[in-house]
Write a protein that holds these residues in place. Structure first.
Motif, PDB file in Angstrom:
ATOM      1  N   ASN A  40       0.813  -1.211   0.000  1.00  0.00           N
ATOM      2  CA  ASN A  40       0.000   0.000   0.000  1.00  0.00           C
ATOM      3  C   ASN A  40       0.849   1.265   0.000  1.00  0.00           C
ATOM      4  OD1 ASN A  40      -3.007  -0.730   0.260  1.00  0.00           O
ATOM      5  ND2 ASN A  40      -2.097  -2.047   1.801  1.00  0.00           N
ATOM      6  N   LEU A  41       1.956   1.260   0.721  1.00  0.00           N
ATOM      7  CA  LEU A  41       2.861   2.414   0.682  1.00  0.00           C
ATOM      8  C   LEU A  41       3.467   2.582  -0.702  1.00  0.00           C
ATOM      9  CD1 LEU A  41       4.690   2.115   4.129  1.00  0.00           C
ATOM     10  CD2 LEU A  41       3.073   3.887   3.421  1.00  0.00           C
ATOM     11  N   THR A  46       3.920   5.620  -5.645  1.00  0.00           N
ATOM     12  CA  THR A  46       3.859   5.611  -7.103  1.00  0.00           C
ATOM     13  C   THR A  46       2.899   6.676  -7.621  1.00  0.00           C
ATOM     14  OG1 THR A  46       4.321   3.231  -7.113  1.00  0.00           O
ATOM     15  CG2 THR A  46       3.393   4.172  -9.120  1.00  0.00           C
ATOM     16  N   VAL A  47       1.716   6.756  -7.024  1.00  0.00           N
ATOM     17  CA  VAL A  47       0.719   7.727  -7.481  1.00  0.00           C
ATOM     18  C   VAL A  47       1.186   9.160  -7.219  1.00  0.00           C
ATOM     19  CG1 VAL A  47      -1.637   8.574  -7.104  1.00  0.00           C
ATOM     20  CG2 VAL A  47      -1.206   6.120  -7.232  1.00  0.00           C
ATOM     21  N   SER A  48       1.797   9.393  -6.064  1.00  0.00           N
ATOM     22  CA  SER A  48       2.213  10.752  -5.723  1.00  0.00           C
ATOM     23  C   SER A  48       3.423  11.221  -6.521  1.00  0.00           C
ATOM     24  CB  SER A  48       2.521  10.846  -4.224  1.00  0.00           C
ATOM     25  OG  SER A  48       3.578   9.957  -3.875  1.00  0.00           O
ATOM     26  N   MET A  66      -4.347   4.151   1.759  1.00  0.00           N
ATOM     27  CA  MET A  66      -4.177   4.714   3.102  1.00  0.00           C
ATOM     28  C   MET A  66      -5.196   4.129   4.074  1.00  0.00           C
ATOM     29  SD  MET A  66      -3.130   8.731   2.598  1.00  0.00           S
ATOM     30  CE  MET A  66      -4.270   9.125   1.249  1.00  0.00           C
ATOM     31  N   VAL A  67      -6.430   3.970   3.614  1.00  0.00           N
ATOM     32  CA  VAL A  67      -7.462   3.379   4.458  1.00  0.00           C
ATOM     33  C   VAL A  67      -7.127   1.919   4.768  1.00  0.00           C
ATOM     34  CG1 VAL A  67      -9.889   2.681   4.535  1.00  0.00           C
ATOM     35  CG2 VAL A  67      -9.272   4.954   3.705  1.00  0.00           C
ATOM     36  N   PRO A 282      -6.754  -6.049   2.511  1.00  0.00           N
ATOM     37  CA  PRO A 282      -5.744  -4.979   2.529  1.00  0.00           C
ATOM     38  C   PRO A 282      -4.372  -5.429   2.035  1.00  0.00           C
ATOM     39  CG  PRO A 282      -6.973  -5.018   4.591  1.00  0.00           C
ATOM     40  CD  PRO A 282      -7.336  -6.264   3.846  1.00  0.00           C
ATOM     41  N   MET A 283      -4.070  -6.719   2.195  1.00  0.00           N
ATOM     42  CA  MET A 283      -2.770  -7.221   1.766  1.00  0.00           C
ATOM     43  C   MET A 283      -2.709  -7.401   0.248  1.00  0.00           C
ATOM     44  SD  MET A 283      -0.911 -10.803   2.835  1.00  0.00           S
ATOM     45  CE  MET A 283      -2.200 -11.769   2.048  1.00  0.00           C
ATOM     46  N   LEU A 284      -3.812  -7.858  -0.354  1.00  0.00           N
ATOM     47  CA  LEU A 284      -3.801  -8.186  -1.786  1.00  0.00           C
ATOM     48  C   LEU A 284      -4.201  -7.028  -2.696  1.00  0.00           C
ATOM     49  CD1 LEU A 284      -5.281 -11.809  -1.860  1.00  0.00           C
ATOM     50  CD2 LEU A 284      -2.891 -11.102  -1.865  1.00  0.00           C
ATOM     51  N   ASN A 285      -4.942  -6.050  -2.174  1.00  0.00           N
ATOM     52  CA  ASN A 285      -5.431  -4.952  -3.021  1.00  0.00           C
ATOM     53  C   ASN A 285      -4.340  -4.268  -3.836  1.00  0.00           C
ATOM     54  OD1 ASN A 285      -8.017  -5.438  -2.208  1.00  0.00           O
ATOM     55  ND2 ASN A 285      -8.213  -3.627  -0.913  1.00  0.00           N
TER      56      ASN A 285
END
Length: 308
Positions: A40-41, A46-48, A66-67, A282-285
Motif C-alpha cells: 500500500n505504501l 507511485t501515485v504521488s 491509506m485506508v 488490505p494485503m492483496l489490493n
C-alpha cells in the motif's frame, strides 16, 4: 460508572491453543502485515511521484491504500503482540477504541469502492463531461462524504451499545479483535434484538454501497455493449478489471465471514474465518492493481529505473 469499572479488562479468544503453532502464527501475521504495508505504501508513493497518475481514479486508489493501512493496523499489530506476550487481554476503553477504528476504516473501504465505481461510470458513460464532473472539489467532497458516513455508522453502533456498561458478567470476546458484532454481543440484548440491529446497520451501510456499485457497472456494461470498437471494449474491461477484482475480494470475504459466523458454532472457527476479511483484502489490493493496471506497472518501472 460502577458497572463500567467492574469490567476492567476483556479477554480475546486465541486462534490456536497449540504452543507449537504460536511461532507459526506470529510469523504469518507479521509477514502479512509487512506485505500489506509495503504494497500500500508503494501504491501511494507511485501515485504521488508520477504526474501522469494525478487523476481522480488514482487519487481514490491512493486514498484506498491509506485506508487499508489503517484497516489492517487496527487488528494485526495487536494480534502479533498478543501472540508474543501470550496475554490476549484488552481494556474496556481499548476495546471500544479498536471497534471504533475498525468501523471507520471498514466503512471507508466500502464507500471508496463505491466512489471508484462511480468514477469509472462517469469516465466511460460520460467521457466528454468527465473533467467537469470529477473535478478536484468533487473528489474532495466524495472523500469527505465517505469519512462522514463512516462516522455516522460508528455513531449508530454506539447508540446500539449504550447498555454495554451493564454486562459485568461477560469478560470474553469471541474473536481475536473487538469487532462491532462482538461488542454488540456484550450488550444486554437478546439474540433476536442483536440480529435485528446487525441486519439494519448492515443493510444500510452494506447494501447501499453494493447497490451503487451494481448500478454503476450495469450502466458501464450497457455502454460497452453499444460500442462498436473492439479495442475500446478491451481497454474498458482492462480498466475496470482491477477495481472489480478488489470489490469481489472485499465483499466476497465479508459475505463469507458473515455466513460462516452463522453456520460455525465454534468461536475459534469464526475467529479464523475473520482473518480472511480483516487481513487478506488490505494485503492483496495493491498487488491486484499493480499486476492488472498498465499505468501503475509503467510508473513502478520508472521509479525503479530512477532508483537503480
Amino acid at each position: 460508572m460502577q458497572n463500567t469499572t467492574s469490567v476492567p479488562e476483556l479477554h480475546f479468544i486465541q486462534l490456536s491453543e497449540d504452543p507449537d503453532l504460536q511461532p507459526v502464527l506470529f510469523g504469518l501475521f507479521l509477514s502479512m502485515y509487512i506485505l500489506a504495508l509495503f504494497g500500500n505504501l508503494l501504491i501511494i508513493l507511485t501515485v504521488s511521484s508520477d504526474s501522469h497518475l494525478h487523476t481522480p481514479m488514482y487519487f481514490f486508489l491512493s486514498s484506498l491504500s491509506m485506508v487499508d493501512i489503517g484497516f489492517i493496523s487496527t487488528t494485526v499489530p495487536r494480534v502479533i503482540v498478543d501472540i508474543q506476550t501470550h496475554c490476549p487481554v484488552i481494556s474496556y476503553v481499548g476495546c471500544l477504541t479498536q471497534m471504533s477504528l475498525f468501523i471507520i476504516f471498514a466503512c471507508m473501504d466500502s464507500m471508496l469502492l463505491t466512489v471508484m465505481a462511480f468514477d469509472r461510470f462517469v469516465a466511460i458513460c460520460h467521457p466528454l463531461h468527465y473533467q467537469a464532473i470529477m473535478n478536484p472539489s468533487c473528489c474532495g467532497v466524495l472523500l469527505l462524504g465517505s469519512f462522514l458516513l463512516s462516522l455516522v455508522e460508528l455513531l449508530l453502533h454506539y447508540v446500539s451499545i449504550l447498555k454495554f456498561s451493564n454486562c459485568a458478567h461477560i469478560t470474553e470476546i469471541s474473536n481475536f479483535f473487538c469487532g462491532p458484532s462482538e461488542v454488540l454481543k456484550l450488550a444486554n440484548f437478546d439474540t433476536a434484538t442483536n440480529n435485528i440491529v446487525r441486519f439494519c446497520i448492515g443493510a444500510l451501510f452494506g447494501l447501499l454501497p453494493v447497490s451503487g456499485i451494481i448500478f454503476s457497472y450495469f450502466k458501464i456494461v450497457s455502454s460497452i455493449m453499444r460500442s462498436s470498437s473492439s479495442s475500446g471494449k478491451q481497454k474498458t474491461f482492462s480498466t475496470c478489471g482491477s477495481h472489480l477484482s478488489i470489490v469481489c475480494l472485499f465483499y466476497g470475504t465479508g459475505v463469507g465471514v458473515y455466513f460462516s459466523s452463522s453456520l460455525l458454532h465454534s468461536p475459534r472457527s469464526n475467529a479464523v474465518a475473520s482473518v480472511m476479511y480483516t487481513v487478506v483484502p488490505p494485503m492483496l489490493n495493491p498487488f491486484i492493481y499493480s499486476l492488472r493496471n498498465k499505468d501503475i506497472k509503467t510508473a513502478l518501472c520508472n521509479i525503479l529505473s530512477r532508483a537503480f
